[in-house]
Design a protein around this motif. Structure first.
Motif, mmCIF file in Angstrom:
data_model
loop_
_atom_site.group_PDB
_atom_site.id
_atom_site.type_symbol
_atom_site.label_atom_id
_atom_site.label_comp_id
_atom_site.label_asym_id
_atom_site.label_seq_id
_atom_site.Cartn_x
_atom_site.Cartn_y
_atom_site.Cartn_z
ATOM 1 N N ILE A 267 -42.046 0.605 1.791
ATOM 2 C CA ILE A 267 -41.496 0.028 3.021
ATOM 3 C C ILE A 267 -40.750 -1.264 2.719
ATOM 4 O O ILE A 267 -39.658 -1.521 3.256
ATOM 5 C CB ILE A 267 -42.617 -0.209 4.046
ATOM 6 C CG1 ILE A 267 -43.193 1.139 4.523
ATOM 7 C CG2 ILE A 267 -42.108 -1.012 5.230
ATOM 8 C CD1 ILE A 267 -44.379 1.004 5.443
ATOM 9 N N ALA A 268 -41.321 -2.109 1.840
ATOM 10 C CA ALA A 268 -40.662 -3.367 1.477
ATOM 11 C C ALA A 268 -39.336 -3.117 0.769
ATOM 12 O O ALA A 268 -38.329 -3.792 1.031
ATOM 13 C CB ALA A 268 -41.587 -4.195 0.590
ATOM 14 N N GLU A 269 -39.283 -2.156 -0.131
ATOM 15 C CA GLU A 269 -38.047 -1.846 -0.840
ATOM 16 C C GLU A 269 -36.984 -1.305 0.110
ATOM 17 O O GLU A 269 -35.803 -1.658 -0.001
ATOM 18 C CB GLU A 269 -38.328 -0.839 -1.953
ATOM 19 C CG GLU A 269 -39.146 -1.406 -3.104
ATOM 20 C CD GLU A 269 -39.507 -0.349 -4.128
ATOM 21 O OE1 GLU A 269 -39.149 0.836 -3.908
ATOM 22 O OE2 GLU A 269 -40.147 -0.689 -5.144
ATOM 23 N N ARG A 270 -37.374 -0.468 1.036
ATOM 24 C CA ARG A 270 -36.404 0.065 2.001
ATOM 25 C C ARG A 270 -35.873 -1.050 2.903
ATOM 26 O O ARG A 270 -34.687 -1.090 3.223
ATOM 27 C CB ARG A 270 -37.060 1.156 2.849
ATOM 28 C CG ARG A 270 -37.300 2.451 2.100
ATOM 29 C CD ARG A 270 -37.740 3.549 3.038
ATOM 30 N NE ARG A 270 -37.900 4.809 2.348
ATOM 31 C CZ ARG A 270 -38.182 5.960 2.952
ATOM 32 N NH1 ARG A 270 -38.336 5.990 4.271
ATOM 33 N NH2 ARG A 270 -38.299 7.077 2.262
ATOM 34 N N ALA A 273 -33.387 -3.112 0.887
ATOM 35 C CA ALA A 273 -32.146 -2.359 0.712
ATOM 36 C C ALA A 273 -31.325 -2.363 1.993
ATOM 37 O O ALA A 273 -30.094 -2.489 1.973
ATOM 38 C CB ALA A 273 -32.435 -0.942 0.258
ATOM 39 N N LEU A 274 -31.993 -2.238 3.129
ATOM 40 C CA LEU A 274 -31.297 -2.255 4.423
ATOM 41 C C LEU A 274 -30.669 -3.616 4.682
ATOM 42 O O LEU A 274 -29.540 -3.712 5.177
ATOM 43 C CB LEU A 274 -32.280 -1.876 5.535
ATOM 44 C CG LEU A 274 -31.685 -1.794 6.961
ATOM 45 C CD1 LEU A 274 -30.605 -0.721 7.008
ATOM 46 C CD2 LEU A 274 -32.778 -1.482 7.971
ATOM 47 N N GLU A 275 -31.384 -4.694 4.345
ATOM 48 C CA GLU A 275 -30.847 -6.041 4.549
ATOM 49 C C GLU A 275 -29.638 -6.288 3.658
ATOM 50 O O GLU A 275 -28.663 -6.901 4.076
ATOM 51 C CB GLU A 275 -31.941 -7.074 4.259
ATOM 52 C CG GLU A 275 -33.048 -7.086 5.307
ATOM 53 C CD GLU A 275 -34.158 -8.076 4.951
ATOM 54 O OE1 GLU A 275 -34.089 -8.646 3.829
ATOM 55 O OE2 GLU A 275 -35.071 -8.284 5.771
ATOM 56 N N GLU A 276 -29.673 -5.783 2.415
ATOM 57 C CA GLU A 276 -28.522 -5.934 1.518
ATOM 58 C C GLU A 276 -27.323 -5.164 2.042
ATOM 59 O O GLU A 276 -26.187 -5.614 1.961
ATOM 60 C CB GLU A 276 -28.887 -5.445 0.124
ATOM 61 C CG GLU A 276 -29.886 -6.340 -0.608
ATOM 62 C CD GLU A 276 -30.211 -5.816 -1.986
ATOM 63 O OE1 GLU A 276 -29.660 -4.744 -2.354
ATOM 64 O OE2 GLU A 276 -31.017 -6.458 -2.691
#
Length: 279
Positions: A267-270, A273-276
């Motif tokens: 969840i943290a990685e997704r 990635a969404l914020e980037e």
């Protein structure tokens, strides 16, 4: 008469030749330019008409190339699928299939003659032992020789749970093993399998050493209960089963912990990635 001027004498000729000269001049001055313009216009029209024709031909050719390329790609995918389908019939998968076939045979041997005949129980133990041994070899062969297939990924855990579940249910049904032991072991196995599928979107929970030790202890304990043992061996199998139950519970809780950590990381990685992407 000789005093008449030459221009006047040439006047009629000039008068006669004037129209003819004008016509010829017009013919010589206008006709060539008109004919050249007509020719050049015709050539331009030919070239203009030739461009769409060339475009149509090129389009047809490129379309044919695309079609042939797509057909080739589709043909390649079909061929690759055929190769993958053929690779299902490998040694590792055949051992898995053998383990699945042994399940009904094991149950028949286990329950033969009321389920308490030592000879039939020995044959049942042999079938169970073969199933457990093939469980050790099929996974090793699949990884060592690149024989991993989708069928093997699905069938292998099913075969493992089937043979172990059949043995536990038969033992509890015959009164040799308490039902709560069967419920704990099978509940843990089914629960962890379901948990793996729930978190597979975030990653794969690897098999731990504790899990492998749990499988080994379960196999030894259940095998000892299948045999008609007496004396100190009958007492020893109780303690082996106790160790198997403890390892079953402990490793099950560890898998739950790993699943929670894996889900949080996913969840943290997704989210990162969404914020980037938005930035």
């Amino acid at each position: 008469m000789t005093g008449v001027p030459a221009s006047a004498a040439g006047g009629p000729s000039a008068a006669k030749g004037g129209p003819a000269g004008g016509v010829s001049g017009a013919a010589s001055g206008v006709a060539p330019s008109a004919s050249s313009d007509a020719v050049s216009g015709t050539a331009a029209e030919v070239r203009a008409s030739a461009v769409p024709a060339a475009g149509v031909v090129a389009g047809v050719a490129s379309g044919a190339g695309v079609d042939s390329g797509s057909k080739t790609a589709r043909g390649g995918k079909i061929a690759a699928a055929a190769v993958n389908q053929a690779s299902v019939w490998n040694v590792a998968n055949l051992l898995t299939m053998l383990r699945l076939v042994l399940v009904p045979g094991f149950v028949a041997l286990m329950l033969a003659d009321g389920g308490y005949d030592p000879a039939w129980r020995s044959f049942a133990w042999a079938a169970f032992a073969i199933a457990m041994i093939t469980d050790l070899f099929d996974g090793h062969l699949a990884r060592a020789y690149n024989l991993v297939t989708d069928f093997g990924k699905i069938a292998d855990p099913i075969a493992d749970k089937a043979i172990m579940g059949a043995a536990l249910i038969c033992l509890s049904g015959l009164g040799d093993l308490p039902w709560w032991v069967t419920i704990v072991i099978l509940g843990r196995e089914l629960g962890i399998t379901l948990l793996r599928f729930l978190v597979i979107r975030y990653g794969v929970i690897p098999a731990s050493r504790g899990g492998k030790l749990k499988t080994l202890s379960q196999g030894i304990a259940v095998g000892m209960y299948i045999l008609a043992l007496t004396g100190w061996l009958a007492t020893a199998r109780f303690w082996v089963m106790a160790v198997a139950v403890v390892l079953t519970v402990v490793t099950g809780l560890d898998y739950v912990r790993q699943a929670i950590v894996l889900r949080r990381q996913g969840i943290a990685e997704r989210k990162a990635a969404l914020e980037e992407t938005e930035a």
